[in-house]
Design an enzyme around this catalytic site. Structure first.
Site, mmCIF file in Angstrom:
data_model
loop_
_atom_site.group_PDB
_atom_site.id
_atom_site.type_symbol
_atom_site.label_atom_id
_atom_site.label_comp_id
_atom_site.label_asym_id
_atom_site.label_seq_id
_atom_site.Cartn_x
_atom_site.Cartn_y
_atom_site.Cartn_z
ATOM 1 N N GLU A 105 0.841 -1.211 0.000
ATOM 2 C CA GLU A 105 0.000 0.000 0.000
ATOM 3 C C GLU A 105 0.870 1.252 0.000
ATOM 4 O OE1 GLU A 105 -2.394 -1.468 3.383
ATOM 5 O OE2 GLU A 105 -4.140 -1.065 2.128
ATOM 6 N N GLU A 125 -4.099 -9.594 3.895
ATOM 7 C CA GLU A 125 -4.953 -9.263 5.045
ATOM 8 C C GLU A 125 -6.135 -10.207 5.225
ATOM 9 O OE1 GLU A 125 -3.606 -7.207 2.928
ATOM 10 O OE2 GLU A 125 -2.756 -5.492 3.993
#
Ligand code: NAI
Length: 699
Positions: A105, A125
């Site tokens: 990210e 995740e």
């Protein structure tokens, strides 16, 4: 220092340095922001490179901050990415080895990305029941396309950078270099080449749409929904990616944030995060320092080429460790080797194993009938018949031929390991390695610590378990160790439930709906009902007053041992595993109730699940306080990896914590009043009672 700053010519280089994988903890996040601000304030700096020291660009969130306030301390990751993206000098991510989760990210917030071949890329995740919460669901589809991004986010799987970099139309990577060694120079050169770009590219400004957006998400929702079963995260990942295609970027980010926070609070995510830490904790032995010098295991001997011996051998062959396998008769040896071959050939047929690999593995296997051939092995694992006399003979023979310092392990599932160790002159070298069937498939390994087992033997076996891709848990010497001691109580409850009015299929269905891979009666049929029969016969001698349902004995007296005889609690068609209800069995149960004077009652699925699961919890609490397990989370690991407990519930102890230990104890008190159950058993274990009274949880 967790982020270092230096200037090379007119390029500032910020190097994340938070071993082992440059987790984005508070200090590292702050270091990135400070570095970027310093570079922006320095008129000599024209561009910025962000890279990672050591083994990764960044593995993402710092796991030591999980569940702690530090994870939210400003600047949070979203704040860091905003600073990077808004910088008015070009920021280039120089990526190598590992770029995962928050690390990816962060890279997506940079204006450019240069990557080294061999880098593993992922947004994992979902494996913790979450979704990427710092823009990953909004930015990744903009650079690799909606479909590829959704696949990565929903599966959490790792993708090689080369594959992504070579995909047509991708905007994830601006340059691919051959190796991490060339990366910094290449990134600096790249940064210089873009130093004068005024209108810096931002991923957020790219369009985001699937060519058939509606139809695609309709299809994906069905597929992901079916795959996700009891887990909410995969569908929430989809919702977030869909938002990227429909909302303005900042609204999409807000949606992602909202979905992320909702997931954080789900019991499923808590369970998966618990499991993540439980696995890490399981490899630690309280009184064995991690610095303990290990014994070298280069070769392994296996005694017995039956069901377990063959599967155990395959684990080592798969890891490239040569195995010498010993039997008493040529015929048994040939049969064992043929089974190993058959297993590998099935994998080759399915395309899961290359022919050359299969041959390589078989070449590592040496069959023998002579103990003399085992003189040089570093570890020997015994998997012969479950009889003390046979084990005695085997261990005495091993003691005579095995070199000093080698480890002697037994795969016994019920026998006293201390007694087995006493058959040798080196009980300190003896340990239990309790594999689960099929041993080449099941991930669990109970490492049984005898009274005299040396610390370095334990440490070596735990490390070896990792090498052969097992999850190992240390157990003490108690009947059934951790898992089988618990399942005995579970099976007793299953028996009581059918005595009182449930049918085997109702019990199985209720438990499977709760999430177990298989209910107790189907499991009995799979494992062989004769195994439980033998244990009950033993118990009848040891504890003649112990109450249990006799229905399973009646079943065995009819020769209904399960799938292997084509008939057990259910019938089975030849070669098939689908259970078929058998009326005779139901009549047998009804007759038993009549004979025992029990009037059947309707039993709710809730009661079925609670009696079965809490029987595990109570027995586990005894195991824990008696010191046969190191920690509650180890017990969860045993049940998750060895007994099909649903992962999304995090194991029996985690489930009990979630249910509330006070509530568990109150429920047990109710069960203790049932005249057809075992009131003694339902007395809460002292540890459970104490924790419940103090409002605490299993740790
Ligand atoms: P099995 O009956 O399939 O295999 C035992 C093998 O040992 C046979 O091939 C036999 O010829 C050989 N053998 C017997 N005496 C021997 C000796 N003196 N020297 C060399 N080989 C000898 O039994 P299985 O199921 O493989 O069980 C082996 C051990 O593993 C037992 O201790 C059992 O309790 C344990 N175990 C079994 C599990 C299962 O699900 N079957 C699960 C976990 C442990």
């Amino acid at each position: 220092m967790t982020a270092e700053y230096k200037v090379h010519d007119d390029v500032a280089i910020i190097t994340l340095n938070n071993p082992p994988v440059n987790g984005l903890g508070f200090a590292t996040r702050k270091g990135i922001v400070d570095g970027v601000e310093q570079a922006l304030a320095d008129s000599k700096v024209k561009a910025i490179v962000i890279t990672g020291a050591g083994k990764a660009f960044s593995g993402g969130a710092d796991i030591t901050e999980f569940g702690k306030d530090a994870a939210f301390r400003e600047p949070n990751l979203h704040g860091v990415i905003t600073v990077v993206e808004n910088a008015d000098k070009p920021v280039v991510a120089a990526i190598h080895s590992v770029v995962m989760g928050g690390g990816l990210e962060l890279a997506l917030g940079c204006h450019y990305r240069v990557v080294a071949a061999g880098t593993k890329v992922a947004l994992p995740e979902v494996k913790l029941g979450l979704l990427p919460g710092a823009g990953g669901t909004q930015r990744l589809p903009r650079v690799i396309g909606v479909e590829a991004a959704l696949n990565m986010i929903v599966s959490g799987e790792t993708v090689p950078a080369e594959l992504l970099a070579n995909a047509p139309g991708q905007k994830l990577f601006d340059e691919l270099v051959d190796s991490p060694q060339e990366l910094e120079q290449a990134a600096i050169a790249f940064a210089k080449s873009v130093a004068n770009v005024k209108d810096l590219p931002k991923v957020r400004d790219l369009p985001c749409k699937h060519p058939q957006n509606e139809a695609y998400f309709g299809f994906a929702r069905t597929t992901v929904g079916a795959m996700a079963k009891n887990l909410p995260a995969p569908l929430k990942c989809l919702e977030a990616v869909e938002a990227a295609t429909k909302l303005k970027f900042d609204d999409g980010l807000a949606k992602e944030r909202e979905l992320f926070i909702n997931l954080m609070w789900t019991p499923e995510s808590r369970a998966l995060r618990h499991l993540f830490f439980a696995e890490r904790a399981a490899s630690k032995i309280d009184d064995v320092p991690s610095s303990t010098a290990l014994r070298e295991i280069k070769t392994v001997g296996v005694i017995g080429a039956g069901t377990m011996g063959g599967g155990i051998s395959m684990n080592f062959l798969n890891a490239g460790i040569p195995v010498t396998i010993l039997e008493t008769k040529q015929e048994a040896l040939d049969r064992g080797i043929a089974t190993i071959r058959k297993n590998y050939e099935a994998q080759v047929k399915k395309g899961k194993l290359k022919q050359e690999k299969y041959e390589e593995r078989m070449a590592l296997l040496t069959p023998t009938l002579q103990y003399g051939d085992l003189g040089n092995v570093d570890l020997v694992i015994e998997a012969v018949f479950e009889e003390m006399g046979v084990k005695e003979q085997v261990f005495q023979q091993l003691d005579a031929v095995i070199k000093p310092g080698a480890i002697l392990a037994s795969n016994t599932s019920t026998l006293d390991l201390n007694q087995i160790a006493s058959f040798t002159k080196r009980p300190e070298d003896v340990v239990g390695m309790h594999f689960f069937s099929p041993a080449n498939v099941m991930k669990l390994l109970e490492v049984v610590r005898g009274e005299k087992t040396a610390k370095d033997v334990l440490a070596t076996v735990m490390a070896l378990a990792k090498k052969i891709k097992k999850v190992a848990v240390v157990a003490g010497v108690t009947d059934g160790f951790i898992g089988n001691r618990m399942i005995e109580q579970y099976s007793r409850q299953a028996g009581f439930l059918i005595d009182e009015g449930a049918t085997p299929q109702q019990v199985d269905k209720a438990v499977e709906k709760f999430g177990f891979a298989m209910g107790p009666f189907r499991m009995g049929d799979l494992a062989g009902n004769d195994i439980g029969w033998a244990i009950r016969k033993r118990r009848a001698v040891e504890k003649p007053d112990l109450r249990y349902s006799k229905t399973a004995d009646l079943l065995c007296e009819k020769g209904r041992f399960g799938q292997k005889t084509g008939a057990g609690w259910y019938d089975y068609e030849p070669g098939k595993r689908e259970p078929i209800v058998n009326q005779e069995v139901l009549t047998m149960i009804e007759q038993y109730r009549k004979d025992a004077g029990i009037t059947p009652r309707k039993i709710s699925d809730e009661e079925i699940v609670q009696r079965l699961v809490f029987s595990l919890v109570n027995e586990a609490a005894h195991i824990l306080e008696e010191g046969f397990a190191q920690r509650a989370s180890d017990i969860d690991i045993v049940y998750l990896y060895g007994y099909g407990f649903p992962f999304f519930r995090g194991g029996p102890m985690n489930y009990a914590n979630e249910f509330g230990l006070f509530n568990v104890v109150e429920t047990m008190k109710r069960f203790a009043k049932n005249p057809h159950d075992d009131a003694n058993f339902w007395q809460p274990a002292p540890l459970l009672k104490q924790l419940a009274a103090e409002g605490k949880q299993f740790q």
